[in-house]
Motif scaffolding. Structure first.
Motif, PDB file in Angstrom:
ATOM      1  N   UNK A 157       0.822  -1.207   0.000  1.00  0.00           N
ATOM      2  CA  UNK A 157       0.000   0.000   0.000  1.00  0.00           C
ATOM      3  C   UNK A 157       0.856   1.257   0.000  1.00  0.00           C
ATOM      4  N   UNK A 158       1.917   1.258   0.776  1.00  0.00           N
ATOM      5  CA  UNK A 158       2.788   2.435   0.833  1.00  0.00           C
ATOM      6  C   UNK A 158       3.477   2.670  -0.500  1.00  0.00           C
ATOM      7  N   UNK A 159       4.023   1.618  -1.091  1.00  0.00           N
ATOM      8  CA  UNK A 159       4.701   1.764  -2.384  1.00  0.00           C
ATOM      9  C   UNK A 159       3.719   2.243  -3.447  1.00  0.00           C
ATOM     10  N   UNK A 160       2.478   1.796  -3.370  1.00  0.00           N
ATOM     11  CA  UNK A 160       1.473   2.197  -4.360  1.00  0.00           C
ATOM     12  C   UNK A 160       1.218   3.695  -4.357  1.00  0.00           C
ATOM     13  N   UNK A 161       1.533   4.367  -3.261  1.00  0.00           N
ATOM     14  CA  UNK A 161       1.321   5.818  -3.185  1.00  0.00           C
ATOM     15  C   UNK A 161       2.553   6.617  -3.581  1.00  0.00           C
ATOM     16  N   UNK A 162       3.674   5.960  -3.803  1.00  0.00           N
ATOM     17  CA  UNK A 162       4.905   6.673  -4.157  1.00  0.00           C
ATOM     18  C   UNK A 162       4.925   6.988  -5.648  1.00  0.00           C
ATOM     19  N   UNK A 163       5.283   8.230  -6.032  1.00  0.00           N
ATOM     20  CA  UNK A 163       5.435   8.520  -7.453  1.00  0.00           C
ATOM     21  C   UNK A 163       6.594   7.714  -8.031  1.00  0.00           C
TER      22      UNK A 163
END
Length: 347
Positions: free
Chosen positions: A243-249
């Protein structure tokens, strides 16, 4: 605070006890209070989970910050303790009473003055954890991350009026740090301009990449797990990391050498919304999970999550609070600590 304290068998040592343990009210409503957008956004389950993890991961792209963190080594040797203390500090500023928050601000600055000073190895330039620009980077990264994740995995975008209030409250919280609140952008466009301006100064060395990957591993924050909790920990870690990586540009992923498929991004977005919506329906369950992840944060957030009214319903401005509790403001304390650092360096 929880009235059961930290004795054996208390809510502090048994997270499930927070479901029913009596909670003491906060001294006052802090700097924001009920009805604030800060409490609405930071208090949603996305805030102190994916949003917070996203913030601490992105922060490491500042070479001077990563040098400071690497210097102490505690991010590896004491990962759970460091996470616990950091999350508790943010929660204190956001949800705690003004006396506790102002005193916590001073304590943190003194710790930074002792351990957060050195030379960044690549540039050879000095770094200082209390530096106003470094503090502004940390502050804005945190507030932007919490709002972004709230929009992606929570209820969605705020109204224009709520977003204006959110960034104004962000400037209020900045007064608990050394950063100049006048430099805090008050609009979404201003925040974007800030990150575009600072982007050329961000970098990712091997140390940075290793640290970001480490901080994406939520298992380093977990308490010791036994028996059947092992599989649960694996699933929780996988979910939070994805989930965290999915929010990173993608430009940040490229710098950090972090790879994740579009399918994983899409899948976790579909899963995260109902998970966090379900958690949002029970403050008691949120508190029990928070106590499991961060025992120091639970007593700070307990009055908010259990809807226990403060003894004093007032909110104070940071200036009023520092004066009332006779605590030096961050600007005053920074000047004093900075002089001491320079004197020691000259000796």
């Amino acid at each position: 605070m929880v009235s059961t304290g930290g004795e054996p068998g208390s809510a502090r040592t048994k997270p499930l006890a927070w479901l029913t343990a009596p909670v003491e009210p906060a001294g006052d409503n802090g700097f924001f209070g009920p009805g604030s957008v800060t409490w609405k956004v930071w208090g949603y389950p996305t805030g102190l989970s994916v949003g917070f993890q996203r913030a601490v991961v992105i922060e490491e792209l500042d070479p001077f910050l990563v040098a400071s963190v690497q210097h102490t080594g505690k991010v590896y040797s004491q990962a759970r303790t460091r996470y616990d203390h950091t999350l508790a500090y943010f929660a204190t500023v956001l949800f705690g009473d003004t006396e506790t928050a102002t005193k916590a601000s001073a304590v943190l600055m003194k710790i930074h003055a002792k351990t957060g000073v050195g030379i960044e190895p690549v540039s050879g330039l000095p770094y200082e954890a209390n530096d106003p620009d470094s503090q502004l980077w940390i502050h804005l990264t945190a507030w932007h991350s919490i709002l972004y994740v709230y929009e992606q995995f929570g209820p969605g975008p705020l109204s224009d009026a709520e977003e204006n209030q959110f960034w104004n409250e962000c400037a209020v919280a900045a007064q608990l740090q050394t950063c100049d609140p006048n430099k805090v952008p008050r609009t979404r466009e201003g925040i974007r301009a800030y990150f575009e301006d600072i982007r050329p100064r961000l970098a990712a060395s091997e140390v940075t990449q290793q640290m970001m990957d480490h901080l994406l591993n939520a298992r380093v924050m977990y308490p010791p797990l036994l028996g059947k909790l092992g599989p649960f920990a694996w699933v929780a870690n996988k979910f939070l990391r994805t989930a965290t990586i999915a929010t990173l540009p993608h430009w940040q992923r490229d710098l950090a050498a972090i790879h994740q498929s579009r399918m994983a991004d899409l899948s976790v977005r579909l899963l995260a919304k109902p998970v966090f919506w379900t958690l949002s329906k029970s403050g008691r369950l949120q508190l029990a999970l928070l106590a499991w992840l961060s025992p120091m944060t639970a007593p700070v957030a307990a009055p908010f999550l259990r809807k226990v009214a403060a003894r004093d319903p007032r909110t104070l401005s940071p200036a009023e609070a520092f004066a009332r509790w006779k605590v030096q403001t961050p600007a005053e304390l920074y000047a004093q600590l900075h002089r001491r650092t320079e004197q020691h360096a000259a000796e």
